[in-house]
Design an enzyme around this catalytic site. Structure first.
Site, PDB file in Angstrom:
ATOM      1  N   LYS A 328       0.770  -1.011   0.136  1.00 49.31           N
ATOM      2  CA  LYS A 328       0.093  -0.045  -0.243  1.00 49.31           C
ATOM      3  C   LYS A 328       0.944   1.210   0.083  1.00 49.31           C
ATOM      4  O   LYS A 328       0.523   2.085  -0.655  1.00 49.31           O
ATOM      5  CB  LYS A 328      -0.827  -0.032   1.403  1.00 49.31           C
ATOM      6  CG  LYS A 328      -2.005   1.195   1.195  1.00 49.31           C
ATOM      7  CD  LYS A 328      -2.950   1.012   2.334  1.00 49.31           C
ATOM      8  CE  LYS A 328      -2.407   1.177   3.750  1.00 49.31           C
ATOM      9  NZ  LYS A 328      -3.685   1.498   4.558  1.00 49.31           N
ATOM     10  N   ARG A 333       2.702   6.156  -3.274  1.00 48.28           N
ATOM     11  CA  ARG A 333       3.914   6.707  -3.690  1.00 48.28           C
ATOM     12  C   ARG A 333       4.303   6.699  -5.300  1.00 48.28           C
ATOM     13  O   ARG A 333       4.713   7.720  -5.873  1.00 48.28           O
ATOM     14  CB  ARG A 333       5.269   6.425  -2.853  1.00 48.28           C
ATOM     15  CG  ARG A 333       5.203   6.890  -1.515  1.00 48.28           C
ATOM     16  CD  ARG A 333       6.129   6.095  -0.558  1.00 48.28           C
ATOM     17  NE  ARG A 333       6.225   6.780   0.811  1.00 48.28           N
ATOM     18  CZ  ARG A 333       5.296   6.415   1.675  1.00 48.28           C
ATOM     19  NH1 ARG A 333       4.253   5.491   1.441  1.00 48.28           N
ATOM     20  NH2 ARG A 333       5.789   6.850   2.809  1.00 48.28           N
ATOM     21  N   GLY A 401      -5.017   8.023   5.855  1.00 49.21           N
ATOM     22  CA  GLY A 401      -4.019   9.050   6.368  1.00 49.21           C
ATOM     23  C   GLY A 401      -2.673   9.274   5.414  1.00 49.21           C
ATOM     24  O   GLY A 401      -2.276  10.394   5.474  1.00 49.21           O
ATOM     25  N   SER A 474       8.341   8.754  12.145  1.00 45.72           N
ATOM     26  CA  SER A 474       7.017   8.689  11.387  1.00 45.72           C
ATOM     27  C   SER A 474       7.640   8.829   9.860  1.00 45.72           C
ATOM     28  O   SER A 474       7.846   9.753   9.417  1.00 45.72           O
ATOM     29  CB  SER A 474       6.367   9.916  11.624  1.00 45.72           C
ATOM     30  OG  SER A 474       5.223   9.950  10.898  1.00 45.72           O
ATOM     31  N   GLN A 476       5.603   8.835   7.467  1.00 45.16           N
ATOM     32  CA  GLN A 476       4.620   9.960   6.811  1.00 45.16           C
ATOM     33  C   GLN A 476       5.138  11.315   7.082  1.00 45.16           C
ATOM     34  O   GLN A 476       5.147  12.127   6.068  1.00 45.16           O
ATOM     35  CB  GLN A 476       3.152   9.731   7.180  1.00 45.16           C
ATOM     36  CG  GLN A 476       2.844   8.169   6.657  1.00 45.16           C
ATOM     37  CD  GLN A 476       1.216   8.069   7.377  1.00 45.16           C
ATOM     38  OE1 GLN A 476       0.725   8.854   8.157  1.00 45.16           O
ATOM     39  NE2 GLN A 476       0.483   7.165   6.948  1.00 45.16           N
ATOM     40  N   ASP A 622       2.711  -1.062  11.528  1.00 47.12           N
ATOM     41  CA  ASP A 622       1.490  -1.395  11.235  1.00 47.12           C
ATOM     42  C   ASP A 622       1.311  -2.880  11.309  1.00 47.12           C
ATOM     43  O   ASP A 622      -0.025  -3.405  11.383  1.00 47.12           O
ATOM     44  CB  ASP A 622       1.455  -1.174   9.674  1.00 47.12           C
ATOM     45  CG  ASP A 622       1.184   0.246   9.329  1.00 47.12           C
ATOM     46  OD1 ASP A 622       0.787   1.042  10.253  1.00 47.12           O
ATOM     47  OD2 ASP A 622       1.639   0.604   8.175  1.00 47.12           O
ATOM     48  N   ARG A 698      -6.968  -3.371  10.272  1.00 44.82           N
ATOM     49  CA  ARG A 698      -5.885  -4.339  10.816  1.00 44.82           C
ATOM     50  C   ARG A 698      -6.193  -4.926  12.004  1.00 44.82           C
ATOM     51  O   ARG A 698      -6.017  -6.026  12.209  1.00 44.82           O
ATOM     52  CB  ARG A 698      -4.815  -3.514  11.088  1.00 44.82           C
ATOM     53  CG  ARG A 698      -3.852  -2.906   9.631  1.00 44.82           C
ATOM     54  CD  ARG A 698      -2.624  -2.510   9.608  1.00 44.82           C
ATOM     55  NE  ARG A 698      -2.108  -1.982   8.476  1.00 44.82           N
ATOM     56  CZ  ARG A 698      -1.947  -2.419   7.438  1.00 44.82           C
ATOM     57  NH1 ARG A 698      -2.075  -3.731   7.360  1.00 44.82           N
ATOM     58  NH2 ARG A 698      -1.555  -1.484   6.409  1.00 44.82           N
TER      59      ARG A 698
END
Length: 743
Positions: A328, A333, A401, A474, A476, A622, A698
């Site tokens: 994912k 990206r 997100g 992080s 992100q 994750d 999840r």
């Protein structure tokens, strides 16, 4: 008055619309008597013969004085005839009666009311049922016409609350979904979605009917022509009135359509293949989305309450060779960088889950031509770093997100005003952690209350590079800063306190953009360009993790997961399972599109509890919901610390997993930055019962895996969002050996 029940219903105009409303209420027992009013006497008699009305009259003045405060008048006449009906109502109707209508131009209804009464009376509730038929007249009426269709009410400030409630309840009795919107918005929306298509259909059929050179046009017309022009069989009088009543909004819609049709003609004339693909692919995607929304599959509002439950029966083991969907993070990206590149980028292995599709749609909305996805293949016609265009409205990103946090980095340096929105879950997630460093770079970004979505990026800011030291690990946040750095003057760098996934850095290099990497630091200079390339997305290790854990905890299991991305910033799940004693072996290692890939074999082996090293936390952030299931099946205590990030994912994953484990009989104690789980070696670890995934994909998949060591059935609530990351999870799980059903 009883809820959803009235005394008399007076239907003015006993045709398809009025007659169907009357039949629906009669069938439901929601009115004592139906009185029909229609000028032609034969229409009244036909309605009585068909059982639509109990009595009928050709004079409204004769009927109105009989009504009382428990009664309702429904006006179902052509739009331009509404004013004359209002004039009779003013002259003859007693107080307390509710009046509503079914006209498709609400502005005209409001203007008629103001002309007759000097204001909009409190008893008037303007409405418009979005339903119809090719047939018209009383004979076409049926009691289920409005079932599962929408009715739009356009109440005004003057509308009485009691009258509005009465109309809402009666439409609900008729089986309709009742919506409300302002009058002007209604007329603009209907001009585009209903009135304009009728204009085009009428015009097309009229044009072809006068084509004397081709007498066989209609004889050999294919299904598409018949389907599209079906609406040209509608009542000409009604549509003449609609066109005149909603003239301004319809003209605006026609002008926009004409402009786009001219552009399409130019693309055809010039042989502009990319331009044509842009129009056709955007249109196909939009039409597919409409279809799903109408069937309530991905309606953004409906998805928040959609009830999907996993029913997981106790299982034995898993086996076979599986390939889970594409990664994912890389799918996001690939769309982003491919859109910003110069040239055509080919993507294979793209994850066709709702999160990644939200990113794809966002870039389509900003003018990028994207073909597919078809079986994981996507072709992106890049527009360059400065080629994005302002979307027609806010970019809706669903539950993703990643889409929002990375997009805000890209958009921060463009001269565009863009708003990013999401579903209920995404709207609760913190965004200041991304917005703040971008503001340091000079971006103008507004957030909602508490630093949460929606995000509004105000264009025109000039960005400058910064050296940003992340307060917490992080990927992100790091990626958002680096992507903003593409548009900044000077060098932009990030330093992370612990390693996080480096897909952005690797993929930027794959698109020929230089990124300097030195330990925890990544840096790039703005002002360059991206060059199109081919991206092969490996299978997502986060999705593969559920099957790794499934095999590790269930005796007799032996499974091979193919083409799994084993990026060193992502393989924490393999490391942690290995520390717990799992028999897990990556093999056939290779590199694909700059990313390490391997097949992973996992066989059952007894697990033991461990203290998870904090340096592994960012590498498995994750995968912890799945790892918590492994911990419950391991002998002894498993302790996780340094994972506060888990509390701000799609749910508070620490608390959600602790609650679910406790409900299934496992000792689990949440801490501020982790959890302590006391596992057991017994064959049946989980007692069975009901857990709530809180809409977190999840969490849902993790507890499905737990069924392999359960004593009884596990029911997992609110599982619809599994489609965001792993759309075929249930099918793949069943093929591997889980006893999983959907309800």
């Amino acid at each position: 008055m009883d809820q959803a029940r009235i005394g008399r219903l007076v239907v003015v105009g006993v045709g398809l619309i009025g007659g169907s409303f009357a039949l629906a209420l009669k069938t439901a027992g929601a009115c004592r008597e139906v009185i029909g009013v229609a000028a032609p006497g034969e229409t009244c008699e036909q309605a009585k013969t068909l059982g639509i009305v109990d009595s009928a009259s050709s004079s409204l003045a004769e009927v109105l004085p009989q009504l009382g405060a428990n009664d309702l008048v429904f006006i179902a006449v052509p739009t331009l005839a509404v004013e004359s009906v209002f004039a009779q109502i003013k002259a003859y109707m007693p107080a307390g009666v509710t009046v509503t209508d079914g006209a498709s131009v609400k502005g005209n209804v409001v203007r008629a009311a103001e002309k007759v009464w000097g204001r909009v009376p409190s008893f008037l509730v303007p409405g418009h049922p979005i339903a119809g038929s090719e047939q018209s007249g009383a004979a076409a009426a049926r009691d289920d016409l409005y079932y599962n269709h929408r009715v739009i009410l356009t109440p005004l400030p003057e509308t009485g609350a009691g009258h509005l409630q009465r109309v809402v309840q009666l439409w609900q009795v008729a089986g309709a979904e009742v919506l409300q919107m302002p009058v002007q918005e209604h007329d603009a929306v209907l001009a585009a979605t209903s009135h304009l298509p009728h204009v085009i259909a009428f015009s097309l059929v009229d044009t072809l009917a006068h084509d004397a050179e081709n007498e066989n046009i209609f004889r050999y017309a294919a299904g598409g022509f018949r389907d599209f022009t079906r609406i040209a069989s509608s009542d000409p009088v009604m549509w003449r009135d609609i066109m005149l009543a909603n003239r301004d909004a319809i003209l605006k819609a026609i002008d926009l359509y004409s402009l786009n049709l001219t552009a399409l003609r130019k693309a055809i004339a010039c042989g502009d293949s990319t331009g044509l693909m842009g129009v056709f692919s955007r249109a196909k995607t939009a039409r597919d989305q409409v279809t799903k929304m109408l069937t309530k599959e991905v309606n953004p509002e409906f998805m928040q309450t959609k009830a999907m439950t996993f029913i997981a029966q106790p299982g034995k083991c898993v086996s076979g060779r599986l390939r889970v969907p594409g990664d994912k993070s890389m799918s996001h990206r690939a769309i982003m960088l491919g859109s910003l590149a110069e040239g055509v980028t080919e993507v294979a292995g793209f994850l066709e889950g709702e999160d990644a599709l939200a990113t794809l749609q966002a870039f389509r909305d900003m003018g990028v031509v994207i073909e597919g996805p078809v079986n994981g293949r996507v072709t992106i016609h890049g527009v360059g770093l400065r080629g994005l265009k302002a979307p027609p409205g806010p970019l809706y990103l669903g539950n993703s997100g990643t889409s929002m946090r990375l997009l805000v980095g890209i958009l921060a340096g463009l001269g565009l005003d863009i708003t990013l929105t999401g579903d209920t879950s995404l709207s609760k997630r913190p965004m200041d952690r991304v917005a703040n460093p971008l503001r340091e770079m000079g971006a103008t970004i507004e957030t909602g209350p508490g630093g949460r979505p929606p995000l509004r990026i105000i264009g025109g800011s000039r960005l400058h590079g910064i050296d940003y030291r992340l307060p917490m690990a992080s990927a992100q946040v790091k990626s958002a800063v680096l992507l903003a750095g593409l548009y900044a003057n000077g060098e932009t760098s990030t330093v992370e306190p612990a390693p996080t996934r480096d897909h952005t850095e690797r993929m930027l290099q794959g698109f020929a953009y230089q990124v300097l990497r030195d330990g925890a630091k990544s840096a790039l200079c703005g002002g360059g360009s991206l060059k199109a390339c081919r991206v092969d997305v490996p299978a997502d290790i986060s999705s593969a993790a559920f099957f790794m854990v499934a095999a590790a905890i269930s005796p007799g299991s032996d499974i091979v997961l193919e083409h799994v991305g084993i990026n060193p910033t992502r393989h924490g799940v393999i490391n942690i399972l290995g520390m717990m004693g799992a028999d897990i072996q990556p093999f056939n290692k290779r590199e694909v599109s700059g990313e390490p890939v391997a097949d992973v074999r996992v066989r059952y082996s007894p697990l033991k509890g461990i203290r998870i090293p904090e340096d592994q936390v960012p590498l498995a952030i994750d995968e912890f919901p799945a790892l918590f299931i492994a911990a419950a099946c391991a002998e002894g205590e498993t302790v996780l610390t340094g994972a506060a990030e888990l509390r701000v994912k799609e749910s508070d994953r620490i608390q959600a997993m602790a609650d679910g484990l406790t409900a299934l009989g496992v000792e689990a104690k949440p801490t501020p930055d982790g959890i302590v789980i006391r596992g057991v070696r017994e064959r049946t670890v989980f007692s069975g019962g009901t857990v709530d995934s809180l809409g977190d994909h999840r969490i849902a998949m993790a507890f499905a895996v737990a069924s392999l060591r359960a004593k009884d059935t596990i029911r997992i609530l609110h599982c619809a969002n599994v489609a965001t990351s792993f759309p075929n999870f249930a099918d793949l799980a069943v093929s591997a050996g889980l006893q999983l059903q959907l309800a």
